[in-house]
Write a protein that holds these residues in place. Sequence first.
Motif, PDB file in Angstrom:
ATOM      1  N   PHE A 194       0.963  -1.361  -0.143  1.00  0.00           N
ATOM      2  CA  PHE A 194      -0.099   0.010   0.263  1.00  0.00           C
ATOM      3  C   PHE A 194       0.768   1.260   0.033  1.00  0.00           C
ATOM      4  O   PHE A 194       0.732   2.332  -0.586  1.00  0.00           O
ATOM      5  N   HIS A 195       2.123   1.189   0.774  1.00  0.00           N
ATOM      6  CA  HIS A 195       3.014   2.237   0.768  1.00  0.00           C
ATOM      7  C   HIS A 195       3.617   2.699  -0.664  1.00  0.00           C
ATOM      8  O   HIS A 195       3.530   3.848  -0.969  1.00  0.00           O
ATOM      9  N   LEU A 196       3.792   1.498  -1.339  1.00  0.00           N
ATOM     10  CA  LEU A 196       4.323   1.784  -2.562  1.00  0.00           C
ATOM     11  C   LEU A 196       3.561   2.463  -3.531  1.00  0.00           C
ATOM     12  O   LEU A 196       3.972   3.291  -4.223  1.00  0.00           O
ATOM     13  N   TRP A 197       2.450   2.119  -3.638  1.00  0.00           N
ATOM     14  CA  TRP A 197       1.166   2.470  -4.565  1.00  0.00           C
ATOM     15  C   TRP A 197       0.892   3.754  -3.997  1.00  0.00           C
ATOM     16  O   TRP A 197       0.422   4.452  -4.834  1.00  0.00           O
ATOM     17  N   LYS A 198       0.952   4.241  -2.935  1.00  0.00           N
ATOM     18  CA  LYS A 198       0.416   5.370  -2.335  1.00  0.00           C
ATOM     19  C   LYS A 198       1.629   6.437  -2.996  1.00  0.00           C
ATOM     20  O   LYS A 198       1.031   7.495  -3.419  1.00  0.00           O
ATOM     21  N   TYR A 199       2.651   6.052  -2.836  1.00  0.00           N
ATOM     22  CA  TYR A 199       3.790   6.931  -3.440  1.00  0.00           C
ATOM     23  C   TYR A 199       3.778   7.132  -4.942  1.00  0.00           C
ATOM     24  O   TYR A 199       3.929   8.095  -5.270  1.00  0.00           O
ATOM     25  N   VAL A 200       3.446   5.950  -5.481  1.00  0.00           N
ATOM     26  CA  VAL A 200       3.187   6.185  -6.895  1.00  0.00           C
ATOM     27  C   VAL A 200       2.199   6.958  -7.208  1.00  0.00           C
ATOM     28  O   VAL A 200       2.070   8.006  -8.106  1.00  0.00           O
ATOM     29  N   GLY A 201       1.105   6.965  -6.486  1.00  0.00           N
ATOM     30  CA  GLY A 201      -0.057   7.629  -6.671  1.00  0.00           C
ATOM     31  C   GLY A 201       0.131   9.101  -6.131  1.00  0.00           C
ATOM     32  O   GLY A 201      -0.384  10.158  -7.109  1.00  0.00           O
ATOM     33  N   TYR A 202       0.935   9.514  -5.433  1.00  0.00           N
ATOM     34  CA  TYR A 202       1.433  10.990  -5.187  1.00  0.00           C
ATOM     35  C   TYR A 202       2.102  11.399  -6.292  1.00  0.00           C
ATOM     36  O   TYR A 202       1.977  12.478  -6.845  1.00  0.00           O
ATOM     37  N   LEU A 203       3.360  10.609  -6.982  1.00  0.00           N
ATOM     38  CA  LEU A 203       3.930  11.154  -7.947  1.00  0.00           C
ATOM     39  C   LEU A 203       3.044  11.187  -9.341  1.00  0.00           C
ATOM     40  O   LEU A 203       3.231  12.082 -10.241  1.00  0.00           O
ATOM     41  N   LEU A 262      -5.682   8.399  -1.108  1.00  0.00           N
ATOM     42  CA  LEU A 262      -4.693   7.409  -1.146  1.00  0.00           C
ATOM     43  C   LEU A 262      -4.679   6.402   0.001  1.00  0.00           C
ATOM     44  O   LEU A 262      -3.999   7.002   1.315  1.00  0.00           O
ATOM     45  N   PRO A 263      -5.233   5.272   0.033  1.00  0.00           N
ATOM     46  CA  PRO A 263      -5.249   4.317   1.255  1.00  0.00           C
ATOM     47  C   PRO A 263      -3.913   3.927   1.729  1.00  0.00           C
ATOM     48  O   PRO A 263      -2.963   3.777   1.143  1.00  0.00           O
ATOM     49  N   ASP A 264      -3.867   3.830   3.107  1.00  0.00           N
ATOM     50  CA  ASP A 264      -2.770   3.259   4.030  1.00  0.00           C
ATOM     51  C   ASP A 264      -2.827   1.720   4.081  1.00  0.00           C
ATOM     52  O   ASP A 264      -1.750   1.151   4.340  1.00  0.00           O
ATOM     53  N   ASN A 265      -3.928   1.109   3.998  1.00  0.00           N
ATOM     54  CA  ASN A 265      -4.291  -0.395   4.202  1.00  0.00           C
ATOM     55  C   ASN A 265      -5.244  -0.746   3.540  1.00  0.00           C
ATOM     56  O   ASN A 265      -6.262  -0.051   2.994  1.00  0.00           O
ATOM     57  N   LYS A 266      -5.582  -2.081   3.587  1.00  0.00           N
ATOM     58  CA  LYS A 266      -6.913  -2.642   2.905  1.00  0.00           C
ATOM     59  C   LYS A 266      -8.079  -2.444   3.377  1.00  0.00           C
ATOM     60  O   LYS A 266      -9.178  -2.115   2.799  1.00  0.00           O
ATOM     61  N   LYS A 267      -8.123  -2.151   4.743  1.00  0.00           N
ATOM     62  CA  LYS A 267      -9.394  -1.533   5.299  1.00  0.00           C
ATOM     63  C   LYS A 267      -9.816  -0.192   4.753  1.00  0.00           C
ATOM     64  O   LYS A 267     -10.979  -0.080   4.310  1.00  0.00           O
ATOM     65  N   GLN A 268      -9.041   0.765   4.528  1.00  0.00           N
ATOM     66  CA  GLN A 268      -9.219   1.832   4.180  1.00  0.00           C
ATOM     67  C   GLN A 268      -9.601   1.923   2.677  1.00  0.00           C
ATOM     68  O   GLN A 268     -10.569   2.478   2.092  1.00  0.00           O
ATOM     69  N   ALA A 269      -8.921   1.004   2.013  1.00  0.00           N
ATOM     70  CA  ALA A 269      -9.086   0.948   0.686  1.00  0.00           C
ATOM     71  C   ALA A 269     -10.454   0.385   0.108  1.00  0.00           C
ATOM     72  O   ALA A 269     -10.940   0.903  -0.794  1.00  0.00           O
ATOM     73  N   THR A 270     -10.689  -0.722   1.162  1.00  0.00           N
ATOM     74  CA  THR A 270     -12.031  -1.078   0.746  1.00  0.00           C
ATOM     75  C   THR A 270     -13.197  -0.327   0.897  1.00  0.00           C
ATOM     76  O   THR A 270     -14.196  -0.273   0.061  1.00  0.00           O
ATOM     77  N   GLU A 271     -13.098   0.355   2.019  1.00  0.00           N
ATOM     78  CA  GLU A 271     -14.197   1.549   2.310  1.00  0.00           C
ATOM     79  C   GLU A 271     -14.260   2.514   1.509  1.00  0.00           C
ATOM     80  O   GLU A 271     -15.311   2.948   1.053  1.00  0.00           O
ATOM     81  N   ASN A 272     -13.017   3.113   0.861  1.00  0.00           N
ATOM     82  CA  ASN A 272     -13.104   4.094  -0.377  1.00  0.00           C
ATOM     83  C   ASN A 272     -13.678   3.434  -1.598  1.00  0.00           C
ATOM     84  O   ASN A 272     -14.486   4.181  -2.300  1.00  0.00           O
ATOM     85  N   PHE A 273     -13.200   2.253  -1.888  1.00  0.00           N
ATOM     86  CA  PHE A 273     -13.896   1.518  -3.105  1.00  0.00           C
ATOM     87  C   PHE A 273     -15.079   1.328  -3.098  1.00  0.00           C
ATOM     88  O   PHE A 273     -15.771   1.429  -4.162  1.00  0.00           O
ATOM     89  N   TYR A 274     -15.667   1.040  -1.764  1.00  0.00           N
ATOM     90  CA  TYR A 274     -16.978   0.680  -1.789  1.00  0.00           C
ATOM     91  C   TYR A 274     -17.872   2.072  -2.218  1.00  0.00           C
ATOM     92  O   TYR A 274     -18.933   1.984  -3.042  1.00  0.00           O
ATOM     93  N   LEU A 275     -17.545   3.185  -1.736  1.00  0.00           N
ATOM     94  CA  LEU A 275     -18.010   4.475  -2.171  1.00  0.00           C
ATOM     95  C   LEU A 275     -17.962   4.758  -3.569  1.00  0.00           C
ATOM     96  O   LEU A 275     -18.935   5.068  -4.292  1.00  0.00           O
ATOM     97  N   TRP A 276     -16.990   4.521  -4.113  1.00  0.00           N
ATOM     98  CA  TRP A 276     -16.597   4.765  -5.702  1.00  0.00           C
ATOM     99  C   TRP A 276     -17.461   3.653  -6.493  1.00  0.00           C
ATOM    100  O   TRP A 276     -18.209   4.298  -7.660  1.00  0.00           O
TER     101      TRP A 276
END
Length: 404
Positions: A260-269, A277-291
Amino acid sequence: MYIYTEMENMQVQPRYKESEHFTHFWKYGNGKQLIDFSGAVVNFENFNKFSHFYYHVDTLGDEVVKEVYFTKKYSEASREIENYIRNGVSEIDDVPESVKNLFRQTQKIPDWLDYDLIKSGAELCMRSNLDSLISLRDYCLIGGYDYAYLSKPLIVTEALKKGAVKRLSETLDFWVNVTRYDALEIHKKGYEFAIKTRLIHSYARLSIKKHYKNWDTENWGEPINSWDMMATYVGFSLVFMHSLHKFGNTFSEAEEKGLFHLWKYVGYLLGIPEELLPDNKKQATENFYLWTSIQPPSDDGSRLLAHSLLNESLENPILKYQFQRKNLRYLHICCTWFLLDDEVCKRLHLPKVPFRNAFPYAKKFINKIYDNTVSRENRIKKGNKDQMKVLDDYLKITQNSNFH
């Protein structure tokens, strides 16, 4: 920080939250599996916190494209940008202000960046070997085509004419180069790929806005908008990790955080706002649900993209004989049915094949033995070697001027 655009005053609603495709996915399909996998708590409390990003774009990248790419030949502009990426840009350099603004951001190391975590994430990508590439293709990419509005930029820029082999080669080139050791350090190859990809997105977005008069911004969002970008990069992190899990791979807490950290930095770039940009799978799933609540299911255009990818093996000359290509296509179809839930596969009109679980279950069994008998270090080395070999094969094919 980012600049609000005029379009962000528009309000998008979770318009598909009561629809059959949304509720089935999150109650019974892969969405339910993601919730169980991540421990996410899904609801619409934070919807308005993120929804305006549907009309937000990377203005820093767009200004560079307007000032550099649209004022000279594409090849000349590309060489100029490559020079900036590889040598850096300082405040006293005689370069366009838009270029200074872009590199002021990308050359600034965020306070949260941890290179040891990035290394752990890269090692997970490498040691998962060909499972990584199968996951990207048969879950992340083809699963993304089930979201009709997400596919619109590919449809209107006529990605189908380019062909799936070329498209897959470009995705593979990007993914491999940002997931190697030290690749994301400033001026290194992964950093270069991220900046170039960012500007390709801006170039495509501005071209769509200029030439495609029927773009439905209210419903589809801005072309290649920040919220869609978040969903794409959740594909590279959360969905990718879930796919490895389905194939019986295990990962440490450091590797999970690292991915997640790797892709957070790629996303930042790439210019994705940090709060997306989520830090972990819990945040990512909750964000993905909304989208997903703003996305209709696949339409004819996105199904064409899915079938183009499915048939890529048949037109790809890496394998010499037709029977080999047909067999590879069969194996990818088996993996797609195994990784995606049945409703998604049916919506994409994927063909049914006999004994479709045999190969995925055999792979899962072999993975467990392999993980217990081969050292982590050797798995990383072998995975890196095998992935580089696949990339090299694709680049040889697609860079051959006789291949269309």
